[in-house]
Scaffold this motif. Structure first.
Motif, PDB file in Angstrom:
ATOM      1  N   TYR A  36       2.328  10.218 -17.718  1.00  0.00           N
ATOM      2  CA  TYR A  36       3.068   8.954 -17.791  1.00  0.00           C
ATOM      3  C   TYR A  36       2.112   7.764 -17.875  1.00  0.00           C
ATOM      4  CZ  TYR A  36       6.616   5.441 -16.808  1.00  0.00           C
ATOM      5  OH  TYR A  36       7.455   4.348 -16.906  1.00  0.00           O
ATOM      6  N   CYS A  37       1.069   7.774 -17.040  1.00  0.00           N
ATOM      7  CA  CYS A  37       0.109   6.661 -17.040  1.00  0.00           C
ATOM      8  C   CYS A  37      -0.623   6.550 -18.377  1.00  0.00           C
ATOM      9  CB  CYS A  37      -0.887   6.837 -15.904  1.00  0.00           C
ATOM     10  SG  CYS A  37      -0.178   6.622 -14.252  1.00  0.00           S
ATOM     11  N   SER A  38      -0.986   7.693 -18.951  1.00  0.00           N
ATOM     12  CA  SER A  38      -1.687   7.691 -20.246  1.00  0.00           C
ATOM     13  C   SER A  38      -0.762   7.210 -21.356  1.00  0.00           C
ATOM     14  CB  SER A  38      -2.188   9.102 -20.560  1.00  0.00           C
ATOM     15  OG  SER A  38      -3.101   9.539 -19.579  1.00  0.00           O
ATOM     16  N   GLN A  39       0.457   7.665 -21.327  1.00  0.00           N
ATOM     17  CA  GLN A  39       1.418   7.327 -22.376  1.00  0.00           C
ATOM     18  C   GLN A  39       1.785   5.844 -22.360  1.00  0.00           C
ATOM     19  OE1 GLN A  39       5.283   9.204 -22.004  1.00  0.00           O
ATOM     20  NE2 GLN A  39       5.505   9.351 -24.223  1.00  0.00           N
ATOM     21  N   HIS A  40       1.894   5.263 -21.139  1.00  0.00           N
ATOM     22  CA  HIS A  40       2.340   3.873 -21.027  1.00  0.00           C
ATOM     23  C   HIS A  40       1.201   2.911 -20.718  1.00  0.00           C
ATOM     24  CE1 HIS A  40       6.060   6.206 -20.435  1.00  0.00           C
ATOM     25  NE2 HIS A  40       6.680   5.145 -20.907  1.00  0.00           N
ATOM     26  N   ILE A  44      -2.475   3.579 -11.842  1.00  0.00           N
ATOM     27  CA  ILE A  44      -1.891   4.663 -11.047  1.00  0.00           C
ATOM     28  C   ILE A  44      -0.683   4.181 -10.247  1.00  0.00           C
ATOM     29  CG2 ILE A  44      -2.259   6.149  -9.026  1.00  0.00           C
ATOM     30  CD1 ILE A  44      -3.426   7.358 -11.476  1.00  0.00           C
ATOM     31  N   THR A  45      -0.832   3.082  -9.532  1.00  0.00           N
ATOM     32  CA  THR A  45       0.273   2.609  -8.688  1.00  0.00           C
ATOM     33  C   THR A  45       1.447   2.123  -9.534  1.00  0.00           C
ATOM     34  OG1 THR A  45      -0.885   0.483  -8.508  1.00  0.00           O
ATOM     35  CG2 THR A  45      -1.141   2.047  -6.690  1.00  0.00           C
ATOM     36  N   GLN A  46       1.160   1.443 -10.628  1.00  0.00           N
ATOM     37  CA  GLN A  46       2.233   1.024 -11.529  1.00  0.00           C
ATOM     38  C   GLN A  46       2.965   2.250 -12.090  1.00  0.00           C
ATOM     39  OE1 GLN A  46      -0.031  -1.265 -14.356  1.00  0.00           O
ATOM     40  NE2 GLN A  46       0.332  -3.209 -13.306  1.00  0.00           N
ATOM     41  N   GLY A  47       2.175   3.252 -12.428  1.00  0.00           N
ATOM     42  CA  GLY A  47       2.748   4.475 -12.988  1.00  0.00           C
ATOM     43  C   GLY A  47       3.634   5.208 -11.987  1.00  0.00           C
ATOM     44  N   ILE A  48       3.165   5.257 -10.725  1.00  0.00           N
ATOM     45  CA  ILE A  48       3.957   5.945  -9.697  1.00  0.00           C
ATOM     46  C   ILE A  48       5.320   5.281  -9.535  1.00  0.00           C
ATOM     47  CG2 ILE A  48       4.135   6.445  -7.232  1.00  0.00           C
ATOM     48  CD1 ILE A  48       1.070   6.765  -7.208  1.00  0.00           C
ATOM     49  N   LYS A  69       7.981  14.387  -4.220  1.00  0.00           N
ATOM     50  CA  LYS A  69       7.081  13.822  -5.228  1.00  0.00           C
ATOM     51  C   LYS A  69       6.448  12.526  -4.732  1.00  0.00           C
ATOM     52  CE  LYS A  69       9.470  15.745  -9.271  1.00  0.00           C
ATOM     53  NZ  LYS A  69       8.308  16.484  -9.828  1.00  0.00           N
ATOM     54  N   MET A  70       7.256  11.694  -4.081  1.00  0.00           N
ATOM     55  CA  MET A  70       6.725  10.422  -3.587  1.00  0.00           C
ATOM     56  C   MET A  70       5.679  10.657  -2.505  1.00  0.00           C
ATOM     57  SD  MET A  70       7.000   7.325  -4.400  1.00  0.00           S
ATOM     58  CE  MET A  70       6.132   5.868  -3.819  1.00  0.00           C
ATOM     59  N   ILE A  71       5.896  11.657  -1.674  1.00  0.00           N
ATOM     60  CA  ILE A  71       4.909  11.998  -0.649  1.00  0.00           C
ATOM     61  C   ILE A  71       3.594  12.414  -1.300  1.00  0.00           C
ATOM     62  CG2 ILE A  71       4.326  13.696   1.133  1.00  0.00           C
ATOM     63  CD1 ILE A  71       7.288  13.650   1.953  1.00  0.00           C
ATOM     64  N   THR A  72       3.690  13.225  -2.360  1.00  0.00           N
ATOM     65  CA  THR A  72       2.488  13.639  -3.095  1.00  0.00           C
ATOM     66  C   THR A  72       1.739  12.431  -3.622  1.00  0.00           C
ATOM     67  OG1 THR A  72       3.590  15.676  -3.798  1.00  0.00           O
ATOM     68  CG2 THR A  72       1.627  15.021  -5.036  1.00  0.00           C
ATOM     69  N   TYR A  73       2.477  11.511  -4.233  1.00  0.00           N
ATOM     70  CA  TYR A  73       1.836  10.350  -4.848  1.00  0.00           C
ATOM     71  C   TYR A  73       1.232   9.409  -3.793  1.00  0.00           C
ATOM     72  CZ  TYR A  73       4.137  11.909  -9.118  1.00  0.00           C
ATOM     73  OH  TYR A  73       4.547  12.649 -10.215  1.00  0.00           O
ATOM     74  N   ARG A  74       1.877   9.290  -2.658  1.00  0.00           N
ATOM     75  CA  ARG A  74       1.310   8.453  -1.596  1.00  0.00           C
ATOM     76  C   ARG A  74       0.021   9.068  -1.040  1.00  0.00           C
ATOM     77  NH1 ARG A  74       3.994   4.092  -0.224  1.00  0.00           N
ATOM     78  NH2 ARG A  74       6.250   3.927  -0.552  1.00  0.00           N
ATOM     79  N   MET A  75      -0.007  10.390  -0.912  1.00  0.00           N
ATOM     80  CA  MET A  75      -1.231  11.064  -0.447  1.00  0.00           C
ATOM     81  C   MET A  75      -2.349  10.879  -1.459  1.00  0.00           C
ATOM     82  SD  MET A  75      -0.055  14.622   1.428  1.00  0.00           S
ATOM     83  CE  MET A  75       0.717  15.303  -0.038  1.00  0.00           C
ATOM     84  N   PHE A  76      -2.015  10.965  -2.747  1.00  0.00           N
ATOM     85  CA  PHE A  76      -3.023  10.788  -3.796  1.00  0.00           C
ATOM     86  C   PHE A  76      -3.555   9.360  -3.787  1.00  0.00           C
ATOM     87  CE2 PHE A  76      -3.914  10.107  -8.484  1.00  0.00           C
ATOM     88  CZ  PHE A  76      -5.145  10.740  -8.457  1.00  0.00           C
ATOM     89  N   TYR A  77      -2.650   8.399  -3.619  1.00  0.00           N
ATOM     90  CA  TYR A  77      -3.050   6.994  -3.543  1.00  0.00           C
ATOM     91  C   TYR A  77      -4.009   6.777  -2.365  1.00  0.00           C
ATOM     92  CZ  TYR A  77      -2.683   2.112  -2.049  1.00  0.00           C
ATOM     93  OH  TYR A  77      -2.974   0.832  -1.614  1.00  0.00           O
ATOM     94  N   ILE A  86     -10.053   3.214  -6.147  1.00  0.00           N
ATOM     95  CA  ILE A  86      -9.194   2.086  -6.512  1.00  0.00           C
ATOM     96  C   ILE A  86      -9.087   1.143  -5.324  1.00  0.00           C
ATOM     97  CG2 ILE A  86      -7.827   3.452  -8.155  1.00  0.00           C
ATOM     98  CD1 ILE A  86      -5.569   3.492  -6.048  1.00  0.00           C
ATOM     99  N   GLU A  87      -8.661  -0.081  -5.597  1.00  0.00           N
ATOM    100  CA  GLU A  87      -8.428  -1.065  -4.543  1.00  0.00           C
ATOM    101  C   GLU A  87      -7.041  -0.859  -3.949  1.00  0.00           C
ATOM    102  OE1 GLU A  87     -10.592  -3.311  -3.414  1.00  0.00           O
ATOM    103  OE2 GLU A  87     -12.133  -2.581  -4.813  1.00  0.00           O
ATOM    104  N   ARG A  88      -6.864  -1.328  -2.733  1.00  0.00           N
ATOM    105  CA  ARG A  88      -5.541  -1.250  -2.117  1.00  0.00           C
ATOM    106  C   ARG A  88      -4.546  -2.097  -2.895  1.00  0.00           C
ATOM    107  NH1 ARG A  88      -5.596  -2.053   4.262  1.00  0.00           N
ATOM    108  NH2 ARG A  88      -3.371  -1.739   3.794  1.00  0.00           N
ATOM    109  N   ASP A  89      -3.307  -1.620  -2.965  1.00  0.00           N
ATOM    110  CA  ASP A  89      -2.240  -2.299  -3.691  1.00  0.00           C
ATOM    111  C   ASP A  89      -1.119  -2.587  -2.685  1.00  0.00           C
ATOM    112  OD1 ASP A  89       0.058  -2.921  -5.191  1.00  0.00           O
ATOM    113  OD2 ASP A  89      -0.622  -1.730  -6.902  1.00  0.00           O
ATOM    114  N   SER A  90      -1.011  -3.841  -2.255  1.00  0.00           N
ATOM    115  CA  SER A  90      -0.042  -4.197  -1.220  1.00  0.00           C
ATOM    116  C   SER A  90       1.397  -3.987  -1.689  1.00  0.00           C
ATOM    117  CB  SER A  90      -0.242  -5.650  -0.785  1.00  0.00           C
ATOM    118  OG  SER A  90      -0.112  -6.522  -1.900  1.00  0.00           O
ATOM    119  N   GLU A  91       1.662  -4.243  -2.956  1.00  0.00           N
ATOM    120  CA  GLU A  91       3.020  -4.051  -3.486  1.00  0.00           C
ATOM    121  C   GLU A  91       3.423  -2.575  -3.384  1.00  0.00           C
ATOM    122  OE1 GLU A  91       5.600  -4.467  -7.639  1.00  0.00           O
ATOM    123  OE2 GLU A  91       3.512  -5.145  -7.555  1.00  0.00           O
ATOM    124  N   PHE A  92       2.493  -1.703  -3.743  1.00  0.00           N
ATOM    125  CA  PHE A  92       2.777  -0.270  -3.674  1.00  0.00           C
ATOM    126  C   PHE A  92       2.964   0.179  -2.232  1.00  0.00           C
ATOM    127  CE2 PHE A  92       1.249   4.113  -3.174  1.00  0.00           C
ATOM    128  CZ  PHE A  92       2.136   4.769  -4.022  1.00  0.00           C
TER     129      PHE A  92
END
Length: 309
Positions: A36-40, A44-48, A69-77, A86-92
């Protein structure tokens, strides 16, 4: 899948004692995110956030799947931030998804079904039609199921047991739970102890290739899939009409402990739950415990006013 994702999967596999099934689920989630991130052409955080919103709106995934899935992505972040990739993303970090998950009660086996299951296993050992090969496997299978029934350990934990983890003098086992969390369990059942000793006496017949406690026909570690197959086989042989999995034995163990008076903190420790919230679900199915509490402590039981004849 990019290099960071591969490093994350290696980290989870090597340091968190997770099953291959869990790692494959993480991998599937990350592959979808990478695509998804490559296609758009997004971060990473925007893609999640965009991918999860898309999955929520455009697919029929269950809330439990979306949450996983969200748990997976939060662990990856968190992994990427910790490694300073990557830098911390407060919005994410402030994003909170609202996936309403229906409450599901733990499924248990009736005690009479477990009694029938064990009877079938023990009787099969003495039948003339049972071959030497089947008897050898039967001794192992009885030891395995006696252990699951009497301790409530996960099948992944049973699979990971090594010979050195069993203390014959103390009659205890060192168990490796989720996230490499260790706990010591005691075998209170004499039948379970005897079953383990009987298996250890014939373990060499499996021609062991390593120090795994439970072995398959090749002398290698018995996998969780092998344990599932063994359990299903004996359910069928015992003619127990159920779609139960070995995990039902864990649920039954916990529920019966509560039924018989154990407190929830004790059950939490025995099951290896990191949070008591996970253990509390068993209070919902502990009917006998509810009866005891109400019969013993309900103030209405002691009132003199009678409205019924």
């Amino acid at each position: 899948m990019n290099k960071n994702m591969q490093q994350f999967l290696a980290y989870k596999k090597n340091y968190h004692n997770l099953s291959n099934r869990t790692i494959k689920a993480y991998q599937s989630d990350l592959v979808a995110l990478d695509h998804y991130c490559s296609q758009h052409e997004v971060t990473i955080t925007q893609g999640i956030l965009a991918l999860m919103e898309n999955l929520h709106q455009a697919t029929r995934l269950k809330p439990t799947s979306l949450k996983r899935k969200m748990i997976t992505y939060r662990m990856f972040y968190k992994f990427l931030v910790t490694k300073k990739i990557i830098e911390r993303d407060s919005e994410f970090e402030q994003y909170r998804a609202n996936y309403i998950i229906p409450k599901k009660m733990p499924r248990t086996l009736k005690v009479r079904d477990i009694h029938q299951l064990l009877n079938c296993m023990y009787q099969r050992l003495t039948q003339p039609a049972t071959s030497v090969y089947q008897k050898r496997n039967g001794v192992r299978d009885i030891a395995l199921l006696e252990l699951l029934i009497s301790t409530g350990i996960r099948i992944s934990e049973a699979s990971l047991i090594n010979l050195s983890d069993y203390d014959l003098v103390e009659n205890s086992l060192l168990i490796y739970g989720k996230n490499r969390k260790e706990r010591m369990i005691y075998l209170s059942s004499e039948e379970a102890r005897q079953a383990l000793l009987a298996y250890l006496a014939i373990r060499e017949q499996f021609q062991p290739k390593d120090q795994s406690f439970f072995l398959n026909k090749y002398g290698e570690r018995l996998s969780i899939y092998g344990i599932e197959n063994i359990f299903t086989k004996y359910l069928q042989l015992a003619q127990i009409d159920t779609k139960a999995t070995p995990h039902y034995l864990r649920h039954t163990f916990a529920t019966e402990l509560l039924n018989n008076g154990a407190n929830i903190r004790e059950v939490q420790e025995l099951l290896g739950h990191s949070s008591i919230v996970t253990t509390q679900i068993y209070t919902e199915v502990s009917i006998e415990r509810k009866k005891y509490v109400l019969n013993s402590f309900n103030y209405r039981n002691e009132m003199d006013v009678k409205t019924s004849k």
